[in-house]
Design a protein around this motif. Structure first.
Motif, short mmCIF file in Angstrom:
data_model
loop_
_atom_site.label_atom_id
_atom_site.label_comp_id
_atom_site.label_asym_id
_atom_site.label_seq_id
_atom_site.Cartn_x
_atom_site.Cartn_y
_atom_site.Cartn_z
N GLY A 35 -20.88 77.90 17.78
CA GLY A 35 -21.25 77.31 16.50
C GLY A 35 -20.08 76.65 15.80
O GLY A 35 -19.36 75.84 16.40
N SER A 36 -19.85 77.04 14.55
CA SER A 36 -18.77 76.47 13.75
C SER A 36 -17.49 77.29 13.80
O SER A 36 -16.57 77.08 13.00
N SER A 37 -17.43 78.23 14.76
CA SER A 37 -16.25 79.10 14.85
C SER A 37 -14.97 78.30 15.05
O SER A 37 -13.91 78.65 14.53
N SER A 38 -15.06 77.23 15.86
CA SER A 38 -13.86 76.42 16.11
C SER A 38 -13.34 75.78 14.83
O SER A 38 -12.13 75.62 14.65
N ALA A 39 -14.24 75.41 13.92
CA ALA A 39 -13.83 74.82 12.65
C ALA A 39 -13.08 75.84 11.80
O ALA A 39 -12.06 75.53 11.17
N LEU A 61 -11.05 66.42 20.34
CA LEU A 61 -12.36 66.71 20.94
C LEU A 61 -12.70 65.64 21.98
O LEU A 61 -12.15 64.55 21.96
N PRO A 62 -13.64 65.94 22.90
CA PRO A 62 -13.91 65.02 24.01
C PRO A 62 -14.50 63.68 23.59
O PRO A 62 -14.14 62.64 24.13
N SER A 63 -15.44 63.68 22.64
CA SER A 63 -16.14 62.44 22.29
C SER A 63 -16.14 62.24 20.78
O SER A 63 -15.89 63.17 20.00
N GLU A 64 -16.46 61.00 20.37
CA GLU A 64 -16.49 60.70 18.95
C GLU A 64 -17.62 61.44 18.25
O GLU A 64 -17.47 61.86 17.10
N GLU A 65 -18.75 61.60 18.92
CA GLU A 65 -19.87 62.33 18.33
C GLU A 65 -19.47 63.77 18.02
O GLU A 65 -19.74 64.29 16.92
N LEU A 68 -16.81 63.81 15.12
CA LEU A 68 -17.37 63.61 13.79
C LEU A 68 -18.10 64.85 13.30
O LEU A 68 -18.03 65.21 12.12
N ALA A 69 -18.83 65.53 14.20
CA ALA A 69 -19.52 66.76 13.83
C ALA A 69 -18.51 67.84 13.44
O ALA A 69 -18.69 68.57 12.45
N PHE A 70 -17.44 67.95 14.23
CA PHE A 70 -16.39 68.92 13.92
C PHE A 70 -15.72 68.57 12.58
O PHE A 70 -15.44 69.45 11.76
N HIS A 71 -15.47 67.27 12.36
CA HIS A 71 -14.88 66.81 11.10
C HIS A 71 -15.73 67.26 9.91
O HIS A 71 -15.21 67.75 8.90
N ALA A 124 -9.37 63.93 16.01
CA ALA A 124 -9.32 62.75 16.89
C ALA A 124 -10.04 63.05 18.20
O ALA A 124 -10.36 64.20 18.50
N THR A 125 -10.27 62.00 18.96
CA THR A 125 -10.85 62.15 20.30
C THR A 125 -9.77 61.98 21.35
O THR A 125 -8.66 61.50 21.07
#
Length: 302
Positions: A35-39, A61-65, A68-71, A124-125
Motif C-alpha cells: 500500500g502506502s507503506s513506502s510513502a 520509481l520504475p514508471s511515471e504512473e 505520480l501515484a507515489f508523489h 523521479a523515474t
C-alpha cells in the motif's frame, strides 16, 4: 491519523536498523512494503536525513504512473511544500524541438530548490535519471536575483535573459518568455505563477511589478524576484576551449555544421531542442543523481 502512522514508522525498531545499515554500508534492501507503506518509509527517512543536516531524499520509481501515484501519497503525508516531482523529458533524444515548458520548468525548479538547501523529497523515474542535466552549481550560478533600485546595464540584462534561454515575444503569455518595450522588460520566470514587469530608468531598476497575461495590466509592486533559467542548458555559461575543440572534431568527423550553437553561445538566439544535443556535444555526465549522496537515494520497485 497520517501523523500517527508516520510517528509509528519513526519509532519502529526496523527503521533504526535500516538507518544503521545505511550509515555503515551506504545501502540497504527493504521488502514487504504494501500500500502506502513506502510513502511513510520515505517520509521517515527524510526526517532522519534532516536531523543530520539540511538534506533531501531522492525516491526513484520504475514508471511515471507509479511515480505520480507515489508523489501524491507522500504529498498527503508531508504536505505540498516538501515534495517535488522531477519528470523525464517528453521528447525523443536528439529531436530538434523543445520539451513542453512545464516539463522543463519542473526539472529546473527541482534542481534550483536542491541547490538552495531545500529540505524535502524529490520523486523521479528511472528514465529521468538517464536524462543528462546541468552539473551541480550551474543553475544557481546563472540565476538572477533582480532587486528594485539595483543597477545593471539594460542592454546587457536583455542579452543575459536571451543567453539563459528566454524566448523573446511581442507579449509575454507563458513561462520562459520575455518582451522588451522601450525601457521595460516583461519576463515570466519559472518557479512562479505570474510574470513580472521590470522598468528601467537608464541602468537603474526603477520598479518591479507583477502583471496579468490576459489583460497585460500591472498588479502588485515587489522589491525582488528570482529568475531561474528556463531549461538546464545555459548558453550564458559560455564555451571553453576544450568544448570548442570537441565541437570542431564532431563537425569534421560527422560532416555537419554546429554554427547555430556557436551563434547561441555568442549571444544569438538558441535553436529549438538545444538541451537535447548540447550534452552530446559537450559530453556532460551530470544527472539528477549528481545532486544526492548514495544514502539519500531510495529505489522503489515491486
Amino acid at each position: 491519523m497520517l501523523k500517527l502512522i508516520l510517528t509509528s514508522f519513526r519509532r519502529h525498531p526496523s527503521l533504526s536498523a535500516l538507518l544503521s545499515s545505511l550509515h555503515t554500508e551506504r545501502h540497504a534492501l527493504v521488502h514487504g512494503l504494501g500500500g502506502s507503506s513506502s510513502a511513510f518509509l520515505a517520509s521517515a527517512l527524510l526526517d532522519s536525513a534532516s536531523h543530520h543536516g539540511n538534506r533531501s531524499i531522492l525516491a526513484v520509481l520504475p514508471s511515471e504512473e507509479e511515480a505520480l501515484a507515489f508523489h501524491d501519497d507522500v504529498e498527503g503525508v508531508l504536505g505540498t511544500e516538501r515534495v517535488l516531482f522531477f519528470p523525464e523529458r517528453d521528447i525523443a533524444p536528439y529531436e530538434p524541438v523543445d520539451s513542453h515548458f512545464e516539463v522543463r520548468s519542473r526539472r529546473v525548479e527541482a534542481i534550483d530548490s536542491i541547490e538552495r538547501g531545500w529540505n524535502g523529497l524529490v520523486v523521479a523515474t528511472v528514465g529521468a535519471l538517464h536524462d543528462p542535466t546541468a552539473p551541480p552549481g550551474l543553475i544557481n550560478l546563472v540565476s538572477l536575483d533582480v532587486r528594485k533600485g539595483g543597477r545593471v546595464s539594460f542592454d546587457e540584462f536583455v542579452r543575459s535573459l536571451a543567453g539563459r534561454g528566454f524566448k523573446r515575444q511581442n507579449a509575454v503569455s507563458a513561462a520562459g518568455q520575455m518582451a522588451v518595450r522601450g525601457g521595460i522588460v516583461d519576463v515570466f520566470p519559472f518557479g512562479g505563477e505570474i510574470p513580472y514587469r521590470i522598468e528601467f530608468w537608464g541602468d537603474e531598476i526603477e520598479s518591479i511589478r507583477s502583471f496579468s497575461t490576459s489583460t497585460q495590466r500591472s498588479l502588485e509592486n515587489v522589491d525582488m524576484i528570482r529568475i531561474i533559467p528556463p531549461d538546464e542548458c545555459i548558453t550564458e555559461a559560455g564555451i571553453d576551449p576544450v568544448d570548442d575543440r570537441r565541437m570542431q572534431r564532431i563537425e569534421r568527423d560527422a560532416g555537419i555544421s554546429l554554427e547555430r550553437l556557436r551563434k547561441a553561445f555568442a549571444g544569438g538566439d538558441r535553436p529549438n531542442g538545444v538541451e537535447q544535443y548540447l550534452h552530446v556535444v559537450f559530453g556532460s555526465k551530470a544527472s539528477l543523481l549528481s545532486y544526492f549522496a548514495p544514502s539519500d537515494i531510495v529505489m522503489l520497485f515491486d
